[in-house]
Design an enzyme around this catalytic site. Sequence first.
Site, PDB file in Angstrom:
ATOM      1  N   VAL A  46      85.139  46.157 -17.150  1.00  0.00           N
ATOM      2  CA  VAL A  46      84.462  47.012 -16.167  1.00  0.00           C
ATOM      3  C   VAL A  46      85.148  48.380 -16.081  1.00  0.00           C
ATOM      4  O   VAL A  46      84.480  49.423 -15.986  1.00  0.00           O
ATOM      5  CB  VAL A  46      84.398  46.325 -14.784  1.00  0.00           C
ATOM      6  CG1 VAL A  46      83.671  47.217 -13.784  1.00  0.00           C
ATOM      7  CG2 VAL A  46      83.706  44.975 -14.889  1.00  0.00           C
ATOM      8  N   ALA A  54      76.367  64.215  -7.206  1.00  0.00           N
ATOM      9  CA  ALA A  54      77.469  64.134  -6.232  1.00  0.00           C
ATOM     10  C   ALA A  54      77.799  65.493  -5.615  1.00  0.00           C
ATOM     11  O   ALA A  54      78.336  65.569  -4.512  1.00  0.00           O
ATOM     12  CB  ALA A  54      78.715  63.558  -6.905  1.00  0.00           C
ATOM     13  N   ALA A  93      95.911  52.523 -14.343  1.00  0.00           N
ATOM     14  CA  ALA A  93      97.068  51.623 -14.393  1.00  0.00           C
ATOM     15  C   ALA A  93      96.672  50.395 -15.195  1.00  0.00           C
ATOM     16  O   ALA A  93      95.654  49.751 -14.891  1.00  0.00           O
ATOM     17  CB  ALA A  93      97.493  51.222 -12.981  1.00  0.00           C
ATOM     18  N   LYS A 110      84.824  40.626  -5.808  1.00  0.00           N
ATOM     19  CA  LYS A 110      84.053  39.783  -4.870  1.00  0.00           C
ATOM     20  C   LYS A 110      84.926  38.761  -4.150  1.00  0.00           C
ATOM     21  O   LYS A 110      84.751  38.523  -2.954  1.00  0.00           O
ATOM     22  CB  LYS A 110      82.918  39.082  -5.619  1.00  0.00           C
ATOM     23  CG  LYS A 110      83.401  38.314  -6.838  1.00  0.00           C
ATOM     24  CD  LYS A 110      82.468  38.427  -8.022  1.00  0.00           C
ATOM     25  CE  LYS A 110      83.259  38.098  -9.274  1.00  0.00           C
ATOM     26  NZ  LYS A 110      82.485  37.940 -10.454  1.00  0.00           N
ATOM     27  N   GLY A 157      76.434  42.507  -9.989  1.00  0.00           N
ATOM     28  CA  GLY A 157      76.680  43.580 -10.962  1.00  0.00           C
ATOM     29  C   GLY A 157      75.910  44.856 -10.695  1.00  0.00           C
ATOM     30  O   GLY A 157      76.154  45.553  -9.711  1.00  0.00           O
ATOM     31  N   ILE A 199      72.761  45.388  -9.846  1.00  0.00           N
ATOM     32  CA  ILE A 199      71.642  45.425  -8.889  1.00  0.00           C
ATOM     33  C   ILE A 199      72.133  46.075  -7.589  1.00  0.00           C
ATOM     34  O   ILE A 199      73.108  45.597  -7.005  1.00  0.00           O
ATOM     35  CB  ILE A 199      71.116  44.000  -8.574  1.00  0.00           C
ATOM     36  CG1 ILE A 199      70.771  43.248  -9.858  1.00  0.00           C
ATOM     37  CG2 ILE A 199      69.917  44.068  -7.630  1.00  0.00           C
ATOM     38  CD1 ILE A 199      70.354  41.798  -9.637  1.00  0.00           C
ATOM     39  N   GLU A 231      83.668  33.670 -15.566  1.00  0.00           N
ATOM     40  CA  GLU A 231      84.935  34.099 -14.971  1.00  0.00           C
ATOM     41  C   GLU A 231      86.086  33.595 -15.835  1.00  0.00           C
ATOM     42  O   GLU A 231      85.926  32.657 -16.617  1.00  0.00           O
ATOM     43  CB  GLU A 231      85.083  33.506 -13.565  1.00  0.00           C
ATOM     44  CG  GLU A 231      84.045  33.993 -12.583  1.00  0.00           C
ATOM     45  CD  GLU A 231      84.099  35.497 -12.385  1.00  0.00           C
ATOM     46  OE1 GLU A 231      85.127  36.009 -11.965  1.00  0.00           O
ATOM     47  OE2 GLU A 231      83.097  36.162 -12.674  1.00  0.00           O
ATOM     48  N   LYS A 243      79.896  35.757  -3.412  1.00  0.00           N
ATOM     49  CA  LYS A 243      78.844  36.781  -3.305  1.00  0.00           C
ATOM     50  C   LYS A 243      77.955  36.510  -2.097  1.00  0.00           C
ATOM     51  O   LYS A 243      77.546  37.435  -1.391  1.00  0.00           O
ATOM     52  CB  LYS A 243      78.039  36.822  -4.598  1.00  0.00           C
ATOM     53  CG  LYS A 243      78.886  37.259  -5.806  1.00  0.00           C
ATOM     54  CD  LYS A 243      78.178  36.979  -7.108  1.00  0.00           C
ATOM     55  CE  LYS A 243      79.032  37.354  -8.315  1.00  0.00           C
ATOM     56  NZ  LYS A 243      78.520  36.801  -9.569  1.00  0.00           N
ATOM     57  N   GLY A 277      78.615  42.353 -16.908  1.00  0.00           N
ATOM     58  CA  GLY A 277      78.656  43.184 -18.115  1.00  0.00           C
ATOM     59  C   GLY A 277      79.270  44.534 -17.808  1.00  0.00           C
ATOM     60  O   GLY A 277      79.246  44.993 -16.667  1.00  0.00           O
TER      61      GLY A 277
END
Length: 435
Positions: free
Chosen positions: A14, A33, A43, A102, A131, A133, A187, A202, A299
């Site tokens: 991610v 923005a 990091a 989460k 993810g 949505i 996971e 979630k 993803g």
Amino acid sequence: MKPVKVGLLGLGTVGGGTHQVLMRNAEEINRRAGRRIEVVSAAVRHPERHVDVVLPLATDPFDLVRDPEIDIVVELIGGIEPARQLILEAIAQGKHVVTANKALVALHGNEIFAAAHQQGVMVAFEAAVAGGIPIIKALREGLAGNQIEWLAGIINGTSNFILTEMRDKGRDFADVLAEAQALGYAETDPTFDIEGIDAAHKLTILASIAFGIPLAFDKVYTEGIAHVSREDVQYAEEFGYRIKHLGIARRVAEGIELRVHPTLIPERRLIANVNGVMNAILVKGDAVGSTLYYGAGAGAEPTASAVVADLVDVVRTLTADPGNRVPHLAFQADHITDLPLLPIDQVVTAYYLHMQAEDRPGVMAEITGVLADQGISIEALIQKESAPGSTIVPVIMLTHRVREERLVRAVEQIEAMVAITGTVTRIRLERLNAD
Ligand code: HSE
């Protein structure tokens, strides 16, 4: 205007996706923005694995969260510690936080949001649920005029992928799980997926922002998909249903139901046709009616899409008075209410039952007698043929809605019958209709 400076904690799937999307879409993001968003450092635990990354890398994540140059910390390392301490430290330093974590939000969100509220900083967590949505945004803002009555979601892609493959290809559970892991959806600890824990994390978050209640992960009834057999998937189909692993939160007169379990749903519902690793959440509001949100639940780039949207949100409101921002949990902090959270035996739902019975006169009458004694009405019933040379037959039935404690009593009595072999499989059934 000066660019907003971001530090990334973690540069895995991610984190890498987020950096890539920020660079690729820099122009469009800037136009939205109103300021440039610049990643100034990341990091990572193993810098040698990121030699191709054009970013200053830090190995001590606490150095990053204390770096005065950084305005927003993006936490993408997952897990509870040190993520919790890092986020609390970032908040204490007056920095805004974006996280996809989460488990952390579900378990420690109350503490984290209280600290953020006190410091007047934002903690954004769109990527923590489903993810890409934008379900947090939809519930927290788009549906703000509604009383949310219930929501039901396919919020674990791995379980959905397994159930889809079992149905479409008659594959075995273990074999499909291995593929989901190879695809990078499962996971690190896949029991989180198949035992329903990931979905419970979630659901905890969704229920809190839907109903204005504190995050209460330990009150979620959680059941995974391991006991669902290929036969159950097939029998459900014969009745016109699909088995999906759902997270359900429902407001009823006595309080709130919070439950994660395999569920039969009518095959004609759109959500019954959400297959593979895709996620979907059906939300019923009193004003809007039923709404459905669908998309990739995991993803690199789908999750990055949510992280970057949070970054844009934070940047847009940097100069807003904290009291005028969208509250973390949708309701103003002093209006979060402790509603009763119902134990599973008080939940009212319909059931699919599958048992192995001896094929002789009176057995069916005995089974239906037990159900009648508990006030359970049968909606549909099939008895299959016995295997050659056997006198045991599969009996499958659907019941009308009943309080779970009654169903449990009936199942105990049925399992104690001489004519019944083994245990009774029971899977809850929800019609998910618009009323
Ligand atoms: N393991 C999760 C899933 C990833 O399968 O949906 C996204 O949270």
